[in-house]
Design a protein around this motif. Sequence first.
Motif, PDB file in Angstrom:
ATOM      1  N   THR A   1      92.447  65.724  49.845  1.00 50.25           N
ATOM      2  CA  THR A   1      91.094  66.262  49.728  1.00 50.25           C
ATOM      3  C   THR A   1      91.187  67.778  49.782  1.00 50.25           C
ATOM      4  OG1 THR A   1      90.128  64.334  50.808  1.00 50.25           O
ATOM      5  CG2 THR A   1      88.795  66.338  50.754  1.00 50.25           C
ATOM      6  N   PHE A   2      90.488  68.468  48.875  1.00 53.40           N
ATOM      7  CA  PHE A   2      90.585  69.920  48.755  1.00 53.40           C
ATOM      8  C   PHE A   2      89.178  70.498  48.821  1.00 53.40           C
ATOM      9  CE2 PHE A   2      91.452  74.031  46.996  1.00 53.40           C
ATOM     10  CZ  PHE A   2      92.825  74.255  47.136  1.00 53.40           C
ATOM     11  N   GLU A   3      88.929  71.362  49.820  1.00 53.80           N
ATOM     12  CA  GLU A   3      87.615  71.989  49.997  1.00 53.80           C
ATOM     13  C   GLU A   3      87.760  73.506  50.064  1.00 53.80           C
ATOM     14  OE1 GLU A   3      84.686  69.817  52.764  1.00 53.80           O
ATOM     15  OE2 GLU A   3      86.646  69.482  53.668  1.00 53.80           O
ATOM     16  N   THR A   4      86.775  74.225  49.527  1.00 54.32           N
ATOM     17  CA  THR A   4      86.757  75.684  49.620  1.00 54.32           C
ATOM     18  C   THR A   4      85.351  76.162  49.973  1.00 54.32           C
ATOM     19  OG1 THR A   4      86.226  76.033  47.284  1.00 54.32           O
ATOM     20  CG2 THR A   4      88.574  75.888  47.882  1.00 54.32           C
ATOM     21  N   SER A   5      85.275  77.346  50.562  1.00 51.85           N
ATOM     22  CA  SER A   5      83.990  77.945  50.898  1.00 51.85           C
ATOM     23  C   SER A   5      84.148  79.461  50.929  1.00 51.85           C
ATOM     24  CB  SER A   5      83.513  77.436  52.263  1.00 51.85           C
ATOM     25  OG  SER A   5      82.245  77.965  52.595  1.00 51.85           O
ATOM     26  N   HIS A   6      83.244  80.179  50.262  1.00 47.66           N
ATOM     27  CA  HIS A   6      83.315  81.640  50.201  1.00 47.66           C
ATOM     28  C   HIS A   6      82.433  82.274  51.280  1.00 47.66           C
ATOM     29  CE1 HIS A   6      85.196  80.912  46.296  1.00 47.66           C
ATOM     30  NE2 HIS A   6      85.611  82.166  46.353  1.00 47.66           N
ATOM     31  N   HIS A   7      82.915  83.388  51.843  1.00 46.20           N
ATOM     32  CA  HIS A   7      82.231  84.043  52.957  1.00 46.20           C
ATOM     33  C   HIS A   7      82.342  85.560  52.827  1.00 46.20           C
ATOM     34  CE1 HIS A   7      81.962  80.175  55.108  1.00 46.20           C
ATOM     35  NE2 HIS A   7      83.127  79.952  54.529  1.00 46.20           N
ATOM     36  N   ALA A   8      81.357  86.251  53.409  1.00 45.53           N
ATOM     37  CA  ALA A   8      81.377  87.711  53.399  1.00 45.53           C
ATOM     38  C   ALA A   8      82.217  88.274  54.533  1.00 45.53           C
ATOM     39  CB  ALA A   8      79.954  88.267  53.492  1.00 45.53           C
ATOM     40  N   THR A   9      82.293  87.544  55.651  1.00 43.96           N
ATOM     41  CA  THR A   9      83.040  88.035  56.802  1.00 43.96           C
ATOM     42  C   THR A   9      84.003  86.962  57.305  1.00 43.96           C
ATOM     43  OG1 THR A   9      81.401  87.295  58.420  1.00 43.96           O
ATOM     44  CG2 THR A   9      81.088  89.499  57.485  1.00 43.96           C
ATOM     45  N   ALA A  10      85.053  87.413  57.974  1.00 44.96           N
ATOM     46  CA  ALA A  10      86.103  86.503  58.425  1.00 44.96           C
ATOM     47  C   ALA A  10      85.608  85.517  59.458  1.00 44.96           C
ATOM     48  CB  ALA A  10      87.267  87.310  58.991  1.00 44.96           C
ATOM     49  N   SER A  11      84.735  85.952  60.339  1.00 41.83           N
ATOM     50  CA  SER A  11      84.304  85.074  61.432  1.00 41.83           C
ATOM     51  C   SER A  11      83.563  83.846  60.915  1.00 41.83           C
ATOM     52  CB  SER A  11      83.445  85.846  62.443  1.00 41.83           C
ATOM     53  OG  SER A  11      82.468  86.611  61.792  1.00 41.83           O
ATOM     54  N   PHE A  12      82.786  83.993  59.859  1.00 40.51           N
ATOM     55  CA  PHE A  12      82.112  82.826  59.290  1.00 40.51           C
ATOM     56  C   PHE A  12      83.116  81.913  58.582  1.00 40.51           C
ATOM     57  CE2 PHE A  12      78.153  85.125  60.003  1.00 40.51           C
ATOM     58  CZ  PHE A  12      77.292  84.091  60.343  1.00 40.51           C
ATOM     59  N   ALA A  13      84.114  82.495  57.944  1.00 39.19           N
ATOM     60  CA  ALA A  13      85.159  81.679  57.325  1.00 39.19           C
ATOM     61  C   ALA A  13      85.946  80.925  58.389  1.00 39.19           C
ATOM     62  CB  ALA A  13      86.093  82.566  56.505  1.00 39.19           C
ATOM     63  N   GLN A  14      86.228  81.587  59.501  1.00 39.50           N
ATOM     64  CA  GLN A  14      86.952  80.939  60.590  1.00 39.50           C
ATOM     65  C   GLN A  14      86.131  79.808  61.200  1.00 39.50           C
ATOM     66  OE1 GLN A  14      87.481  84.671  62.539  1.00 39.50           O
ATOM     67  NE2 GLN A  14      89.654  84.820  62.023  1.00 39.50           N
ATOM     68  N   ASN A  15      84.824  80.020  61.309  1.00 32.19           N
ATOM     69  CA  ASN A  15      83.944  78.955  61.800  1.00 32.19           C
ATOM     70  C   ASN A  15      84.015  77.735  60.888  1.00 32.19           C
ATOM     71  OD1 ASN A  15      80.903  77.864  61.097  1.00 32.19           O
ATOM     72  ND2 ASN A  15      81.299  77.929  63.295  1.00 32.19           N
ATOM     73  N   TRP A  16      83.980  77.952  59.585  1.00 35.98           N
ATOM     74  CA  TRP A  16      84.038  76.858  58.612  1.00 35.98           C
ATOM     75  C   TRP A  16      85.354  76.095  58.748  1.00 35.98           C
ATOM     76  CZ3 TRP A  16      87.011  75.438  54.377  1.00 35.98           C
ATOM     77  CH2 TRP A  16      86.428  74.520  53.476  1.00 35.98           C
ATOM     78  N   LEU A  17      86.460  76.817  58.917  1.00 39.35           N
ATOM     79  CA  LEU A  17      87.758  76.172  59.081  1.00 39.35           C
ATOM     80  C   LEU A  17      87.845  75.425  60.406  1.00 39.35           C
ATOM     81  CD1 LEU A  17      90.022  79.012  57.657  1.00 39.35           C
ATOM     82  CD2 LEU A  17      89.640  76.770  56.610  1.00 39.35           C
ATOM     83  N   ALA A  18      87.292  76.021  61.466  1.00 43.51           N
ATOM     84  CA  ALA A  18      87.318  75.361  62.772  1.00 43.51           C
ATOM     85  C   ALA A  18      86.536  74.054  62.736  1.00 43.51           C
ATOM     86  CB  ALA A  18      86.742  76.285  63.845  1.00 43.51           C
ATOM     87  N   GLU A  19      85.431  74.019  61.995  1.00 37.99           N
ATOM     88  CA  GLU A  19      84.642  72.803  61.870  1.00 37.99           C
ATOM     89  C   GLU A  19      85.422  71.693  61.173  1.00 37.99           C
ATOM     90  OE1 GLU A  19      81.093  71.950  62.836  1.00 37.99           O
ATOM     91  OE2 GLU A  19      82.179  73.242  64.223  1.00 37.99           O
ATOM     92  N   ARG A  20      86.485  72.058  60.467  1.00 35.61           N
ATOM     93  CA  ARG A  20      87.315  71.077  59.771  1.00 35.61           C
ATOM     94  C   ARG A  20      88.634  70.815  60.491  1.00 35.61           C
ATOM     95  NH1 ARG A  20      83.550  72.955  57.228  1.00 35.61           N
ATOM     96  NH2 ARG A  20      82.577  71.920  55.443  1.00 35.61           N
ATOM     97  N   GLY A  21      88.708  71.281  61.740  1.00 33.88           N
ATOM     98  CA  GLY A  21      89.824  70.906  62.582  1.00 33.88           C
ATOM     99  C   GLY A  21      90.892  71.938  62.790  1.00 33.88           C
TER     100      GLY A  21
END
Length: 258
Positions: A79-99
């Motif tokens: 399974t391959f998921e991507t998400s674009h973000h303006a700042t690193a902290s929101f990207a890190q939150n998205w990754l943390a939500e996925r484990g």
Amino acid sequence: MNDILDFGLDDLSPVDDDSEEAMEALWAGDLTVLSQHHKPTGSHSFVLAHDRSVTWGIPGEPQLVAIAVARDLRQSTFTFETSHHATASFAQNWLAERGCPLERIALRGGDYIEPADDLTLQVEQQIQTSGTRYEVLDTYTSDDNPSEAWTLVNDSQATQAPVRLFYEEWSHGAGTYTMREGAFPDVGVAQTWLDERSEPLPEPPEYSDHNGAVVRARIARIALSRSAGTSPTSQTGPEAPRASAAVPVQRAVQGRLL
């Protein structure tokens, strides 16, 4: 910083059309890997990267991409998921939500410039550990003067001024950046502030009420952790911040890397 991107998917097949499309939409040659974590079992990979192709596209588009890959080695699928973000902290939150453990995708030291103060760290942690608290409404990234990125959200936990603006600005000369949280009653007022910038960013109400003591205590703990050489982003439990960037990007692009 490790700029080698290899998901090891040659012998695997996408589990669905969404995974195939997400993978094909990314060009490895356009990505600069800022941080990555691969589970030893080979089941999951997490990547935080800067997408250089965005700088040639629509002005203001988010330049950071978070990538999460889950492999079923027994079924030979992924399974391959991507998400674009303006700042690193929101990207890190998205990754943390996925484990992904937050400490595995931290952007500190080495090629990265440093946060200017402990309040910046507090706000970043708040975003990183916020779960699904924030609904992203809009983002913007500017490579010009000022070099900045912001994310406008609706805060599901806010009882007052629920529209929040997370504003990050880089100081190239000082080699630092700041992240601040602003609070607004609605999107229109927030947009007016962004257009005019005639007043200071309005602080959230909780900064000045009885919760302000909690905010100050958390900042003090962050300062203590920094002086002791420990990572404040590894905090968990009820005392950990409940809400936290732009992801640090190369200095030539967003000023976040040396």
